[in-house]
Design an enzyme around this catalytic site. Sequence first.
Site, PDB file in Angstrom:
ATOM      1  N   ARG A  41     -86.937  50.511 -12.014  1.00 23.73           N
ATOM      2  CA  ARG A  41     -88.066  49.561 -12.812  1.00 23.73           C
ATOM      3  C   ARG A  41     -87.315  49.216 -14.129  1.00 23.73           C
ATOM      4  NH1 ARG A  41     -92.325  49.534 -16.199  1.00 23.73           N
ATOM      5  NH2 ARG A  41     -93.960  47.690 -15.816  1.00 23.73           N
ATOM      6  N   LYS A  98     -88.069  54.088 -22.621  1.00 23.34           N
ATOM      7  CA  LYS A  98     -88.983  54.724 -22.918  1.00 23.34           C
ATOM      8  C   LYS A  98     -88.558  55.856 -23.920  1.00 23.34           C
ATOM      9  CE  LYS A  98     -91.972  53.916 -19.620  1.00 23.34           C
ATOM     10  NZ  LYS A  98     -92.073  54.509 -18.247  1.00 23.34           N
TER      11      LYS A  98
END
Length: 288
Positions: free
Chosen positions: A270, A236
């Site tokens: 995840r 991210k």
Amino acid sequence: MFSNPKTLPHSNPPTHSINCNGRLVQLDTPKIMGILNMTPDSFSDGGKFNNEKSALRHAEKLLKDGAEILDIGPQSTRPNAEFLSAEEEISRIGNTISLIKKEFPAALISLDTFYAETVKFGFNEGIDLINDISGGQYDTEMFNTAAETKLPYILMHVNPSYETMHDKIKFEDITLEVNQYFSKKTKELLEKGVNDIILDPGFGFGKTVEDQMKMIHEVEYLGFGKFPLLIGISRKSFIYRPLGKSPLDINEETQKLHMKVLEQGAKILRVHDVAEAKETLNHFLRKK
């Protein structure tokens, strides 16, 4: 179905289990969810696994590396990604779910979609969890469909429309705002009969770097301990951009953050890089 337990005292943390198509999965030991993007335009692995053969091969690698859940995504949700209809998602998935189920029957399969129609297709193919990044906001039939399937539902915090998904909002108190959202949405889900709910605070979606780092440090307060937490920080931008690095060059930093959220009670990670996350999880379990 198995209801989620009531909140227990902090000294005796809650236990969690989810009913995946009649298979009771205990989350006392955290799980690794491996990301399988069947997309040509995902930000870090677009085009690598967007056909049945390459998807099946990657699924095998993710499982060998230590994933217990495979999260299949037919549509990229990165900024400026191509928007697909449910029909296009279903066409892109093809027979991948049933092929993975046949080849790896022990694997749990999560379907990453905000369309009720795609969920219905996936349910018939054998999926075990619904991963809806929209919190039921982009398809009004999603909550009803989740209730019909009786599958565990991953509820993510996100802005209220597809068009505003990535609009940066500076929250007065991000943890409070996310918890208010979770409180409202879980009430709706429970009233419809969805009892197995997993909470995802939505890293990478419409939040400032500062707010996302604040969430990392306050994971233990998210969801009040009533429901298991999924944390998705893999590759991210709030991690790599401040460091001036690429999404593929932040493994060390990511694993440190994974350890921090595991120590605060996260139950599912995840991730793209399963082997590295599994090593972090094993280190965490040895420390307990």
